[in-house]
Motif scaffolding. Sequence first.
Motif, mmCIF file in Angstrom:
data_model
loop_
_atom_site.group_PDB
_atom_site.id
_atom_site.type_symbol
_atom_site.label_atom_id
_atom_site.label_comp_id
_atom_site.label_asym_id
_atom_site.label_seq_id
_atom_site.Cartn_x
_atom_site.Cartn_y
_atom_site.Cartn_z
ATOM 1 N N ASN A 78 1.118 -0.901 0.539
ATOM 2 C CA ASN A 78 -0.305 0.011 0.033
ATOM 3 C C ASN A 78 1.401 1.497 -0.045
ATOM 4 O O ASN A 78 1.465 1.529 -1.126
ATOM 5 C CB ASN A 78 -0.894 -0.090 1.190
ATOM 6 N N ASP A 79 1.152 1.844 1.015
ATOM 7 C CA ASP A 79 1.474 3.559 0.930
ATOM 8 C C ASP A 79 3.347 3.106 0.860
ATOM 9 O O ASP A 79 4.071 4.222 1.296
ATOM 10 C CB ASP A 79 1.356 4.116 2.444
ATOM 11 N N ASP A 96 -5.516 -4.612 -0.715
ATOM 12 C CA ASP A 96 -4.414 -4.349 -1.107
ATOM 13 C C ASP A 96 -3.709 -4.565 -2.339
ATOM 14 O O ASP A 96 -4.336 -5.059 -3.119
ATOM 15 C CB ASP A 96 -3.387 -5.345 0.197
ATOM 16 N N ALA A 234 -1.215 5.219 -1.060
ATOM 17 C CA ALA A 234 -0.431 4.497 -1.926
ATOM 18 C C ALA A 234 0.526 4.478 -3.245
ATOM 19 O O ALA A 234 0.293 5.675 -3.951
ATOM 20 C CB ALA A 234 -1.585 3.774 -2.973
#
Length: 266
Positions: A78-79, A96, A234
């Motif tokens: 994700n991030d 995800d 993201a």
Amino acid sequence: MKIFLKTEDEIELMRQANQLVGKTLGELAKHIKPGVTTLQLDKIADEFIRDHGAVPTFKGFPNPYGGPFPASICTSVNDVVVHGVPNAETVLKEGDIISVDCGTLLNGFNGDSAYTFCVGEVSDEVKQLLKTTKESLYLGIEQAVAGHHLGDISSAVQDHCEAQGYGIVRELTGHGIGRDMHEDPQVPNYGRRGNGVMLKAGMCIAIEPMITMGNRAIWLDQDRWTIRTRDGKAAAHFEHTIAIRRGKAEILSSFDEVEQLEGNIY
């Protein structure tokens, strides 16, 4: 700066190392689904690479900010932009995305490639980020021919991604590759056409757009490896290792194994 031009025999050895990376990513694609931990993925990759006579390059890779990398692949969810450390606590869930960066050392030469996977169904917004990032990789590769400059690759990536409002991470770059995982030159994802080192046949580089949904600001996690977006949005990461040729670059790594399993969905 010292750039090593590879012979045809050396490029063939690099192709073999990179094809194994592609096969490893394909093997992982079979297991990327909700409920799987990133540590489980790491164990699968480690065993697969060693069973094929190679060594996972990332295992024990030195860190200027702390200890060596403890795993065989990077799993960035994700991030996380890059360098996510596999662990038993990170469990993949529906929606995800996970970037898997993989390196192998085979017959004295390195392979390096990354692919961002969807875990089940993801939002259209995130899917567009992945699509654009992957497109930018191939646009960069189109510019990677003898007689062009590094800036031609960089600007192709930057122009495509910024036109859609995405952030270009500037603190991290692609790189030369060969007997060492990281060789000269650095390959930024931003720049001006006609600037930078002139590309020559026999150069081998890894091009790897690292693109964010929001702004380009990043931060280093407490583990001194994991790099995240500051705004928590993201990030996507795709990477190929290529050989510079006259007329058209040769892609040494491969997404074929992945795309045969999940389809070229973006």
